[in-house]
Motif scaffolding. Structure first.
Motif, PDB file in Angstrom:
ATOM      1  N   ALA A  39       0.880  -1.168   0.000  1.00 55.72           N
ATOM      2  CA  ALA A  39       0.000   0.000   0.000  1.00 55.72           C
ATOM      3  C   ALA A  39       0.915   1.214   0.000  1.00 55.72           C
ATOM      4  CB  ALA A  39      -0.864  -0.006   1.252  1.00 55.72           C
ATOM      5  N   GLY A  71       0.783   5.188   0.691  1.00 53.94           N
ATOM      6  CA  GLY A  71      -0.031   6.305   1.157  1.00 53.94           C
ATOM      7  C   GLY A  71       0.273   7.505   0.284  1.00 53.94           C
ATOM      8  N   ASN A  72       1.025   8.457   0.812  1.00 54.01           N
ATOM      9  CA  ASN A  72       1.445   9.572  -0.031  1.00 54.01           C
ATOM     10  C   ASN A  72       2.943   9.479  -0.324  1.00 54.01           C
ATOM     11  OD1 ASN A  72       0.675  11.688  -1.610  1.00 54.01           O
ATOM     12  ND2 ASN A  72       0.916  13.241  -0.020  1.00 54.01           N
ATOM     13  N   GLY A  73       3.515   8.306  -0.077  1.00 55.99           N
ATOM     14  CA  GLY A  73       4.937   8.112  -0.387  1.00 55.99           C
ATOM     15  C   GLY A  73       5.849   9.004   0.443  1.00 55.99           C
ATOM     16  N   HIS A  74       5.463   9.311   1.674  1.00 55.22           N
ATOM     17  CA  HIS A  74       6.280  10.204   2.495  1.00 55.22           C
ATOM     18  C   HIS A  74       7.241   9.467   3.419  1.00 55.22           C
ATOM     19  CE1 HIS A  74       4.246  13.416   0.652  1.00 55.22           C
ATOM     20  NE2 HIS A  74       4.734  14.325   1.466  1.00 55.22           N
ATOM     21  N   SER A  75       7.461   8.206   3.129  1.00 53.68           N
ATOM     22  CA  SER A  75       8.478   7.455   3.859  1.00 53.68           C
ATOM     23  C   SER A  75       9.856   7.958   3.451  1.00 53.68           C
ATOM     24  CB  SER A  75       8.374   5.975   3.517  1.00 53.68           C
ATOM     25  OG  SER A  75       7.209   5.440   4.089  1.00 53.68           O
ATOM     26  N   GLN A  93       9.955   2.417   2.395  1.00 48.67           N
ATOM     27  CA  GLN A  93       9.026   1.526   3.110  1.00 48.67           C
ATOM     28  C   GLN A  93       7.744   1.231   2.328  1.00 48.67           C
ATOM     29  OE1 GLN A  93      10.743   4.005   4.627  1.00 48.67           O
ATOM     30  NE2 GLN A  93      11.190   3.557   6.759  1.00 48.67           N
ATOM     31  N   ASP A  95       2.399  16.725  12.615  1.00 48.57           N
ATOM     32  CA  ASP A  95       2.713  18.140  12.368  1.00 48.57           C
ATOM     33  C   ASP A  95       2.341  18.547  10.949  1.00 48.57           C
ATOM     34  OD1 ASP A  95       3.793  18.144  14.851  1.00 48.57           O
ATOM     35  OD2 ASP A  95       5.881  18.092  14.183  1.00 48.57           O
ATOM     36  N   THR A 151      -1.221  10.147   4.742  1.00 52.09           N
ATOM     37  CA  THR A 151      -2.502   9.446   4.678  1.00 52.09           C
ATOM     38  C   THR A 151      -2.858   8.819   6.027  1.00 52.09           C
ATOM     39  OG1 THR A 151      -1.489   7.372   3.962  1.00 52.09           O
ATOM     40  CG2 THR A 151      -2.233   8.887   2.231  1.00 52.09           C
ATOM     41  N   VAL A 190       2.346  11.102  15.468  1.00 50.45           N
ATOM     42  CA  VAL A 190       2.690  11.832  16.694  1.00 50.45           C
ATOM     43  C   VAL A 190       2.781  13.323  16.418  1.00 50.45           C
ATOM     44  CG1 VAL A 190       4.392  12.050  18.540  1.00 50.45           C
ATOM     45  CG2 VAL A 190       4.090   9.849  17.403  1.00 50.45           C
ATOM     46  N   ILE A 208      -5.160  -1.012   5.459  1.00 53.15           N
ATOM     47  CA  ILE A 208      -6.288  -0.290   6.061  1.00 53.15           C
ATOM     48  C   ILE A 208      -7.064   0.408   4.946  1.00 53.15           C
ATOM     49  CG2 ILE A 208      -6.941   1.552   7.682  1.00 53.15           C
ATOM     50  CD1 ILE A 208      -4.039   1.106   8.934  1.00 53.15           C
ATOM     51  N   TYR A 219      11.798   5.511  15.759  1.00 50.98           N
ATOM     52  CA  TYR A 219      10.432   5.716  15.276  1.00 50.98           C
ATOM     53  C   TYR A 219      10.530   5.771  13.754  1.00 50.98           C
ATOM     54  CZ  TYR A 219       5.927   7.936  14.333  1.00 50.98           C
ATOM     55  OH  TYR A 219       4.665   8.215  13.834  1.00 50.98           O
ATOM     56  N   GLN A 224       9.615  -2.618   3.953  1.00 50.91           N
ATOM     57  CA  GLN A 224      10.086  -2.508   5.344  1.00 50.91           C
ATOM     58  C   GLN A 224      11.275  -3.455   5.586  1.00 50.91           C
ATOM     59  OE1 GLN A 224       9.017  -0.297   7.469  1.00 50.91           O
ATOM     60  NE2 GLN A 224       6.904   0.240   6.981  1.00 50.91           N
TER      61      GLN A 224
HETATM   62  P1  FAD Z   1       3.702   5.894   3.049  1.00 49.44           P
HETATM   63  O1  FAD Z   1       5.035   6.455   3.264  1.00 49.44           O
HETATM   64  O2  FAD Z   1       3.210   5.846   1.656  1.00 49.44           O
HETATM   65  O3  FAD Z   1       3.611   4.433   3.703  1.00 49.44           O
HETATM   66  C1  FAD Z   1       4.230   4.151   4.949  1.00 49.44           C
HETATM   67  C2  FAD Z   1       4.115   2.653   5.278  1.00 49.44           C
HETATM   68  O4  FAD Z   1       2.769   2.354   5.591  1.00 49.44           O
HETATM   69  C3  FAD Z   1       4.507   1.729   4.129  1.00 49.44           C
HETATM   70  O5  FAD Z   1       5.076   0.558   4.653  1.00 49.44           O
HETATM   71  C4  FAD Z   1       3.185   1.427   3.471  1.00 49.44           C
HETATM   72  O6  FAD Z   1       3.208   0.192   2.782  1.00 49.44           O
HETATM   73  C5  FAD Z   1       2.249   1.406   4.667  1.00 49.44           C
HETATM   74  N1  FAD Z   1       0.913   1.877   4.328  1.00 49.44           N
HETATM   75  C6  FAD Z   1       0.556   2.998   3.685  1.00 49.44           C
HETATM   76  N2  FAD Z   1      -0.778   3.078   3.600  1.00 49.44           N
HETATM   77  C7  FAD Z   1      -1.265   1.988   4.232  1.00 49.44           C
HETATM   78  C8  FAD Z   1      -2.580   1.486   4.472  1.00 49.44           C
HETATM   79  N3  FAD Z   1      -3.662   2.130   4.042  1.00 49.44           N
HETATM   80  N4  FAD Z   1      -2.698   0.314   5.151  1.00 49.44           N
HETATM   81  C9  FAD Z   1      -1.610  -0.348   5.608  1.00 49.44           C
HETATM   82  N5  FAD Z   1      -0.359   0.058   5.375  1.00 49.44           N
HETATM   83  C10 FAD Z   1      -0.196   1.217   4.700  1.00 49.44           C
HETATM   84  N6  FAD Z   1       5.012  11.328  11.388  1.00 49.44           N
HETATM   85  C11 FAD Z   1       4.508  11.608  12.599  1.00 49.44           C
HETATM   86  O7  FAD Z   1       4.169  10.705  13.364  1.00 49.44           O
HETATM   87  N7  FAD Z   1       4.387  12.904  13.018  1.00 49.44           N
HETATM   88  C12 FAD Z   1       4.698  13.954  12.222  1.00 49.44           C
HETATM   89  O8  FAD Z   1       4.554  15.096  12.630  1.00 49.44           O
HETATM   90  C13 FAD Z   1       5.210  13.690  10.923  1.00 49.44           C
HETATM   91  N8  FAD Z   1       5.524  14.701  10.090  1.00 49.44           N
HETATM   92  C14 FAD Z   1       6.017  14.418   8.853  1.00 49.44           C
HETATM   93  C15 FAD Z   1       6.338  15.470   8.001  1.00 49.44           C
HETATM   94  C16 FAD Z   1       6.824  15.224   6.736  1.00 49.44           C
HETATM   95  C17 FAD Z   1       7.165  16.377   5.826  1.00 49.44           C
HETATM   96  C18 FAD Z   1       7.019  13.886   6.315  1.00 49.44           C
HETATM   97  C19 FAD Z   1       7.591  13.598   4.970  1.00 49.44           C
HETATM   98  C20 FAD Z   1       6.728  12.819   7.155  1.00 49.44           C
HETATM   99  C21 FAD Z   1       6.213  13.079   8.433  1.00 49.44           C
HETATM  100  N9  FAD Z   1       5.863  12.051   9.310  1.00 49.44           N
HETATM  101  C22 FAD Z   1       5.359  12.335  10.544  1.00 49.44           C
HETATM  102  C23 FAD Z   1       6.116  10.651   8.949  1.00 49.44           C
HETATM  103  C24 FAD Z   1       4.883   9.954   8.419  1.00 49.44           C
HETATM  104  O9  FAD Z   1       4.091   9.513   9.499  1.00 49.44           O
HETATM  105  C25 FAD Z   1       5.334   8.766   7.578  1.00 49.44           C
HETATM  106  O10 FAD Z   1       5.953   9.253   6.426  1.00 49.44           O
HETATM  107  C26 FAD Z   1       4.227   7.797   7.255  1.00 49.44           C
HETATM  108  O11 FAD Z   1       4.809   6.777   6.516  1.00 49.44           O
HETATM  109  C27 FAD Z   1       3.031   8.376   6.528  1.00 49.44           C
HETATM  110  O12 FAD Z   1       3.299   8.747   5.212  1.00 49.44           O
HETATM  111  P2  FAD Z   1       2.378   8.258   4.012  1.00 49.44           P
HETATM  112  O13 FAD Z   1       0.942   8.400   4.347  1.00 49.44           O
HETATM  113  O14 FAD Z   1       2.882   8.937   2.789  1.00 49.44           O
HETATM  114  O15 FAD Z   1       2.675   6.686   3.978  1.00 49.44           O
END
Ligand code: FAD
Length: 519
Positions: free
Chosen positions: A84, A86-90, A94, A152, A157, A167, A218, A471, A509
């Protein structure tokens, strides 16, 4: 259908015949959504970290949870993996699936429903791929309600943050986002779809929360809501001494909440440099362009690293300004920040929660948003944070990192032990986040050298026997993952065996290799 697909994937050279791959998979999967292995799939080979690139076989835009389940089942039968996205913000790949199937979760059909359970509480059912910023806007504008616990930055997503923890400055009070969800719809690694909660499919519910995407995808989450305030008083207080900073921060997050007048809604903190660098020096502290950080206010003995406590208090438009001022004054009474180095601003609630979006716009304009981000996030126990300050902030990072260095306390009792998240042992622990914004090499230090510096920090914490955890963890070997989970490793493995026995999900991961049945 699956027999056809197996034969199809074996016979096709996926790199040289993308068009065939797309049309073949699409026909065989019978998706409501779409599938792509051209430019869009290439895009999903990248993430915010900008340090990895692993192209998938195809990018699937699922229309709904039915599509998610068919993709997982197809991956099972074809010996592929599925991630899955999300918004690729890993940071470290990951959400990637090397030659596997990536699911573009924000593409899923919109699911949004708010239920009010009393005057000032309720819940929202939202899609797993929804961005938190959209959840905010819809809850506040249409219902005057809002989730209780945030990150923050909100272009993340729901499913992505719930897979980690989620957090921000509200977590001392409400716990992380994983403590503020009461029900989810999840597609497991067996391709089965379940609704789960504390009462129903309990083990799946707690496995998935903080589960790093290992147990299920999810597709919907039920997020707790409270009444949204109109306004926020945002406050920054400067400290020269780490022990005064931590003393005040800890007293604020552990303060009894019987007296509503003195209650804080947000507590964070960060370290910054005693320099004129706009990115991480004195100019990074004021909250408004009209405010100036007056360096002469700093005592002579101030060192090269300073600290800032960041607080917020909610209020309503109907609250009289003098009442708000008095409440804030009482809240700040007795705190040991440097006199005259206190900054305050009033802003709308949405504007406060979307504050990092503005920083994103600036960073995009200056080109650093798309440069690599070798970030490091840790949870460090209260018992080790003073030494961490001495060695890491004041020594290893004495020149700063060119971006925010967050450090603020959290309370373990606000986290549910049944989730998959692992934490330090002590009740009070600090989140420490090194959010490096790099200039492209050769203008700035090379990304490799910054990654090496992160490793030095982690190795130091390990060598000193600190009570700490990463984390948003990232490891390359299962041995390291075992150490990370410690005595919770066997539970994590049992959960994997139960919900994703073939290790199809979230291969990026790098915890479990794909389990391919012997034919
Ligand atoms: P992705 O990076 O796309 O995915 C993250 C992981 O979750 C991957 O392993 C993916 O396979 C899995 N995944 C994604 N969607 C699902 C789903 N629907 N069901 C099951 N697994 C899924 N984190 C904090 O806790 N607090 C913050 O304040 C914070 N600030 C941030 C600010 C910035 C600018 C950035 C880039 C990141 C920040 N983060 C913060 C980190 C953020 O929580 C992670 O990047 C997290 O991975 C969410 O990003 P994403 O939705 O793009 O998920």
């Amino acid at each position: 259908m699956i027999a056809y697909l197996e034969c199809f994937v074996q016979e096709n050279d996926t790199e040289s015949r993308p068009y065939d791959v797309v049309s073949g998979l699409s026909d065989a999967l019978d998706l409501q959504g779409t599938i792509d292995c051209g430019d869009a799939a290439e895009q999903s080979a990248k993430d915010f970290g900008g340090m990895n690139s692993l192209p998938p076989l195809a990018l699937v835009r699922p229309a709904g949870s039915g599509d998610v389940a068919s993709v997982v089942r197809a991956a099972a039968n074809l010996n592929l993996t599925a991630a899955a996205r999300g918004n690729g913000h890993s940071i470290n790949g990951q959400a990637m699936a090397d030659r596997g199937l990536v699911l573009d979760m924000p593409a899923m059909e919109d699911h949004f429903r708010v239920v009010r359970t009393s005057n000032d509480s309720g819940y929202a059912d939202v899609s797993g791929g929804a961005l938190w910023e959209d959840v905010l806007k819809r809850c506040v504008r249409d219902y005057g309600m809002a989730p209780r616990s945030w990150t923050d930055y909100l272009s993340l997503t729901v499913g992505g943050t719930l897979s980690n923890a989620g957090v921000s400055g509200q977590a001392f009070r409400y716990g992380p986002q994983t403590s503020n969800v009461t029900e989810m719809e999840v597609v497991t690694g067996k391709g089965e779809t379940f609704v789960c909660s504390e009462a129903e499919n309990t083990e799946l519910f707690f496995s998935v929360l903080g589960g790093l995407g290992q147990f299920g995808i999810i597709t919907r989450a039920r997020v707790l809501l409270q009444q949204a305030p109109d306004m926020v008083r945002w406050i920054r207080l400067v400290y020269t001494e780490f022990d005064a900073f931590t003393r005040d921060a800890e007293s604020l997050v552990t303060r009894r909440r019987d007296d509503g007048d003195d209650s804080l809604d947000y507590v964070e903190g960060f370290a910054f440099m005693n320099s004129d660098n706009p990115a991480d020096g004195l100019p990074s502290v004021p909250l408004h362009p009209d405010q100036v950080f007056e360096p002469t206010r700093l005592p002579e003995e101030a060192g090269s690293v300073l600290y800032c406590l960041e607080l917020a208090r909610h209020y309503r438009n109907s609250d009289h300004p003098s009442i708000v001022d008095m409440g804030v004054e009482r809240m700040l009474g007795g705190l040991e920040f440097v006199e005259g180095l206190e900054f305050q601003v009033d802003l709308g609630y949405e504007e406060f929660l979307l504050r990092v979006k503005q920083a994103e716009e600036h960073a995009r304009a200056s080109g650093i948003w798309n440069a690599p981000h070798p970030w490091l996030n840790l949870f460090v126990s209260k018992s080790d944070i003073a030494e961490f300050d001495r060695v890491v902030f004041k020594n290893i990072l004495k020149d700063g990192i060119g971006g925010p260095m967050l450090v603020y306390p959290l309370l373990r009792s606000k986290w549910d032990d049944r989730t998959s998240v692992v934490l330090p042992e002590s009740e009070i622990f600090y989140i420490v986040a090194f959010l490096r914004f790099t200039l492209a090499y050769p203008k700035g230090p090379s990304c490799e050298s910054l990654v090496a510096q992160n490793q030095e920090i982690v190795q130091y914490c390990t060598k000193k026997g600190f009570d700490f955890k990463l984390y948003l963890p990232h490891y390359r070997s299962q041995e390291e993952w075992k150490r990370h989970f410690g005595n919770r490793w066997s539970r994590f493995v049992e959960r994997k065996t139960c919900f994703d026995p073939m290790a199809i999900l979230a291969p990026g991961q790098k915890i479990f290799p794909r389990n391919i049945p012997k034919s």
